[in-house]
Design a protein around this motif. Sequence first.
Motif, PDB file in Angstrom:
ATOM      1  N   VAL A 397      12.048   2.286  -4.320  1.00 12.09           N
ATOM      2  CA  VAL A 397      11.271   1.319  -5.105  1.00 12.09           C
ATOM      3  C   VAL A 397      11.762  -0.101  -4.843  1.00 12.09           C
ATOM      4  O   VAL A 397      10.966  -1.037  -4.694  1.00 12.09           O
ATOM      5  N   GLN A 398      13.079  -0.281  -4.775  1.00 10.77           N
ATOM      6  CA  GLN A 398      13.632  -1.603  -4.496  1.00 10.77           C
ATOM      7  C   GLN A 398      13.138  -2.142  -3.163  1.00 10.77           C
ATOM      8  O   GLN A 398      12.770  -3.317  -3.043  1.00 10.77           O
ATOM      9  N   GLN A 399      13.115  -1.300  -2.171  1.00 10.38           N
ATOM     10  CA  GLN A 399      12.654  -1.732  -0.854  1.00 10.38           C
ATOM     11  C   GLN A 399      11.152  -2.010  -0.850  1.00 10.38           C
ATOM     12  O   GLN A 399      10.688  -2.940  -0.183  1.00 10.38           O
ATOM     13  N   LEU A 400      10.386  -1.226  -1.607  1.00  6.22           N
ATOM     14  CA  LEU A 400       8.951  -1.466  -1.688  1.00  6.22           C
ATOM     15  C   LEU A 400       8.645  -2.813  -2.338  1.00  6.22           C
ATOM     16  O   LEU A 400       7.731  -3.526  -1.923  1.00  6.22           O
ATOM     17  N   LEU A 401       9.411  -3.154  -3.356  1.00  9.32           N
ATOM     18  CA  LEU A 401       9.191  -4.426  -4.052  1.00  9.32           C
ATOM     19  C   LEU A 401       9.502  -5.621  -3.164  1.00  9.32           C
ATOM     20  O   LEU A 401       9.045  -6.732  -3.442  1.00  9.32           O
ATOM     21  N   ALA A 402      10.274  -5.423  -2.134  1.00  8.94           N
ATOM     22  CA  ALA A 402      10.624  -6.525  -1.229  1.00  8.94           C
ATOM     23  C   ALA A 402       9.556  -6.746  -0.154  1.00  8.94           C
ATOM     24  O   ALA A 402       9.620  -7.726   0.585  1.00  8.94           O
ATOM     25  N   LEU A 403       8.569  -5.846  -0.058  1.00 11.69           N
ATOM     26  CA  LEU A 403       7.521  -5.982   0.949  1.00 11.69           C
ATOM     27  C   LEU A 403       6.471  -7.004   0.533  1.00 11.69           C
ATOM     28  O   LEU A 403       6.386  -7.398  -0.646  1.00 11.69           O
ATOM     29  N   ARG A 404       5.653  -7.411   1.486  1.00 11.22           N
ATOM     30  CA  ARG A 404       4.530  -8.301   1.181  1.00 11.22           C
ATOM     31  C   ARG A 404       3.488  -7.559   0.354  1.00 11.22           C
ATOM     32  O   ARG A 404       3.441  -6.320   0.342  1.00 11.22           O
ATOM     33  N   SER A 405       2.608  -8.289  -0.303  1.00 13.90           N
ATOM     34  CA  SER A 405       1.602  -7.687  -1.180  1.00 13.90           C
ATOM     35  C   SER A 405       0.675  -6.748  -0.414  1.00 13.90           C
ATOM     36  O   SER A 405       0.335  -5.662  -0.909  1.00 13.90           O
ATOM     37  N   ASP A 406       0.264  -7.158   0.783  1.00 12.68           N
ATOM     38  CA  ASP A 406      -0.633  -6.302   1.551  1.00 12.68           C
ATOM     39  C   ASP A 406       0.054  -5.015   1.993  1.00 12.68           C
ATOM     40  O   ASP A 406      -0.557  -3.941   2.046  1.00 12.68           O
ATOM     41  N   GLN A 407       1.360  -5.098   2.275  1.00 11.40           N
ATOM     42  CA  GLN A 407       2.108  -3.900   2.649  1.00 11.40           C
ATOM     43  C   GLN A 407       2.274  -2.956   1.457  1.00 11.40           C
ATOM     44  O   GLN A 407       2.154  -1.738   1.592  1.00 11.40           O
ATOM     45  N   GLN A 408       2.532  -3.553   0.282  1.00 10.52           N
ATOM     46  CA  GLN A 408       2.645  -2.748  -0.926  1.00 10.52           C
ATOM     47  C   GLN A 408       1.326  -2.049  -1.242  1.00 10.52           C
ATOM     48  O   GLN A 408       1.309  -0.868  -1.621  1.00 10.52           O
ATOM     49  N   LEU A 409       0.198  -2.771  -1.072  1.00  7.12           N
ATOM     50  CA  LEU A 409      -1.114  -2.195  -1.341  1.00  7.12           C
ATOM     51  C   LEU A 409      -1.428  -1.064  -0.374  1.00  7.12           C
ATOM     52  O   LEU A 409      -1.996  -0.031  -0.758  1.00  7.12           O
ATOM     53  N   TYR A 410      -1.053  -1.228   0.885  1.00  4.41           N
ATOM     54  CA  TYR A 410      -1.272  -0.179   1.884  1.00  4.41           C
ATOM     55  C   TYR A 410      -0.500   1.086   1.524  1.00  4.41           C
ATOM     56  O   TYR A 410      -1.037   2.199   1.598  1.00  4.41           O
ATOM     57  N   ILE A 411       0.771   0.918   1.121  1.00  6.91           N
ATOM     58  CA  ILE A 411       1.579   2.077   0.737  1.00  6.91           C
ATOM     59  C   ILE A 411       1.012   2.735  -0.512  1.00  6.91           C
ATOM     60  O   ILE A 411       0.964   3.967  -0.630  1.00  6.91           O
ATOM     61  N   PHE A 412       0.536   1.908  -1.465  1.00  7.40           N
ATOM     62  CA  PHE A 412      -0.043   2.451  -2.701  1.00  7.40           C
ATOM     63  C   PHE A 412      -1.272   3.309  -2.404  1.00  7.40           C
ATOM     64  O   PHE A 412      -1.414   4.427  -2.912  1.00  7.40           O
ATOM     65  N   ASN A 413      -2.160   2.798  -1.562  1.00  2.00           N
ATOM     66  CA  ASN A 413      -3.365   3.549  -1.229  1.00  2.00           C
ATOM     67  C   ASN A 413      -3.045   4.823  -0.450  1.00  2.00           C
ATOM     68  O   ASN A 413      -3.654   5.874  -0.665  1.00  2.00           O
ATOM     69  N   SER A 414      -2.081   4.736   0.448  1.00  5.29           N
ATOM     70  CA  SER A 414      -1.688   5.922   1.218  1.00  5.29           C
ATOM     71  C   SER A 414      -1.081   6.984   0.306  1.00  5.29           C
ATOM     72  O   SER A 414      -1.404   8.183   0.422  1.00  5.29           O
ATOM     73  N   LEU A 415      -0.244   6.559  -0.623  1.00  7.13           N
ATOM     74  CA  LEU A 415       0.374   7.503  -1.547  1.00  7.13           C
ATOM     75  C   LEU A 415      -0.662   8.093  -2.500  1.00  7.13           C
ATOM     76  O   LEU A 415      -0.642   9.294  -2.815  1.00  7.13           O
ATOM     77  N   LYS A 416      -1.598   7.257  -2.949  1.00  6.10           N
ATOM     78  CA  LYS A 416      -2.657   7.724  -3.847  1.00  6.10           C
ATOM     79  C   LYS A 416      -3.515   8.778  -3.159  1.00  6.10           C
ATOM     80  O   LYS A 416      -3.841   9.825  -3.751  1.00  6.10           O
ATOM     81  N   ALA A 417      -3.886   8.515  -1.902  1.00  2.76           N
ATOM     82  CA  ALA A 417      -4.700   9.480  -1.164  1.00  2.76           C
ATOM     83  C   ALA A 417      -3.939  10.788  -0.956  1.00  2.76           C
ATOM     84  O   ALA A 417      -4.515  11.880  -1.061  1.00  2.76           O
ATOM     85  N   HIS A 418      -2.642  10.689  -0.669  1.00  6.17           N
ATOM     86  CA  HIS A 418      -1.833  11.890  -0.451  1.00  6.17           C
ATOM     87  C   HIS A 418      -1.731  12.724  -1.725  1.00  6.17           C
ATOM     88  O   HIS A 418      -1.899  13.955  -1.690  1.00  6.17           O
TER      89      HIS A 418
END
Length: 432
Positions: A397-418
Amino acid sequence: MAFTPVLCLPCVCVCVCVCSKGSDSGLKADKDGVSEESKVDSGVPEVPVPPDDTPEVLNKALSGLSSRWKNWWVRGILTLAMISFFFFIIYLGPMVLMMIVLCVQIKCFHEIITIGYNVYHSYELPWFRTLSWYFLLCVNYFFYGETVTDYFFTLVQREEPLRILSKYHRFISFALYLTGFCMFVLSLVKKHYRLQFYMFGWTHVTLLIVVTQSHLIIHNLFEGMIWFIVPISCVICNDIMAYMFGFFFGRTPLIKVSSRTSELSYVMAGYRYFVCPVEFNNDSNRFQVDCEPSELFQLQEYTLPGVLESVTGWTTVRLYPFQIHSIALSSFASIVGPFGGFFASGFKRAFKIKDFANTIPGHGGIMDRFDCQYIMATFVNVYIASFIRGPNPSKVVQQLLALRSDQQLYIFNSLKAHLTEKGLLRAAEAAA
């Protein structure tokens, strides 16, 4: 019938003592009075024997004793002093322990490098000492920088200078080492090529043995002080028993059941101060040792096999799972750990010295006391990585919070789909 052992289930610590009367009594002289080892290593210069630095108070108090018993009392008194200091720094907390580990590392490095310097001092190698300490600085910068970035990611990301240093840490480390490498090449002297490359290798092997393994001690500390205290206590108990039996029984190899590592593990596993990882608290801006203990440090009920049940009369016992792991730790400390001491003894014999230094009266140098601790620390680190440590969601989570907003959104959508594909997200929403 359940039973909670507090003074039971002693772990078997095999204490193998191969001691000798005198520093080199294991060497047999040939018919000309010269030892075989002297023939083989006749070309190796001897290191000057350091003077006796036993405190004058102890010298006067023990003046009536033979040298053998004088050494016994000096070692005993200093051992009690060191154990008291060990408990004191544990009380001061993990950060102080880490600073002590760093100081011990530097002193061990100094002792080994000094042996090389004393052996070949007459050659006056250019820049040898300066480059040795420079490489020590470079290696410590690399390892501790990696540790800070890994364990204190939030703090690093919050401070701009630390964030820049973290981002380019490996490049900076490589640049620093490359500078030292170039300095070494420029310092080469034609008539001393072989010797200079020998000392270059001496320095790097010392760094590998001392710095790398002491860094693993720091990693063990971050997992919880219990992973630092229990292994060190195993080695200390083993060393003490080895010396005791060696002193009274000479060269007789002994196998001795000793130590109560399981009881120590039982007591410590009940305190968060010892079992919780070291973490940085963003709200208080302080390092803290507080958590909900994992299953490893929660009492579990185990059913005894039929054989043990018939002997003890108990059907079940209540143990911390860590107590079971402590059996592996104590077994390694007493069976394999001494080989670190044997290695150090061979090194000292090669240069015809008794101790690495005379830092601690009756004990020798710091390296003389840590020769087994380093190999033990490596085993504990490998053991934790192999059997204990699992994925850490908080670090992810700490590393995710350090990413850019678009990167965080991409990971969120990928995790949601999974999660949706696996049916977990819908179940979670229904439960809410």
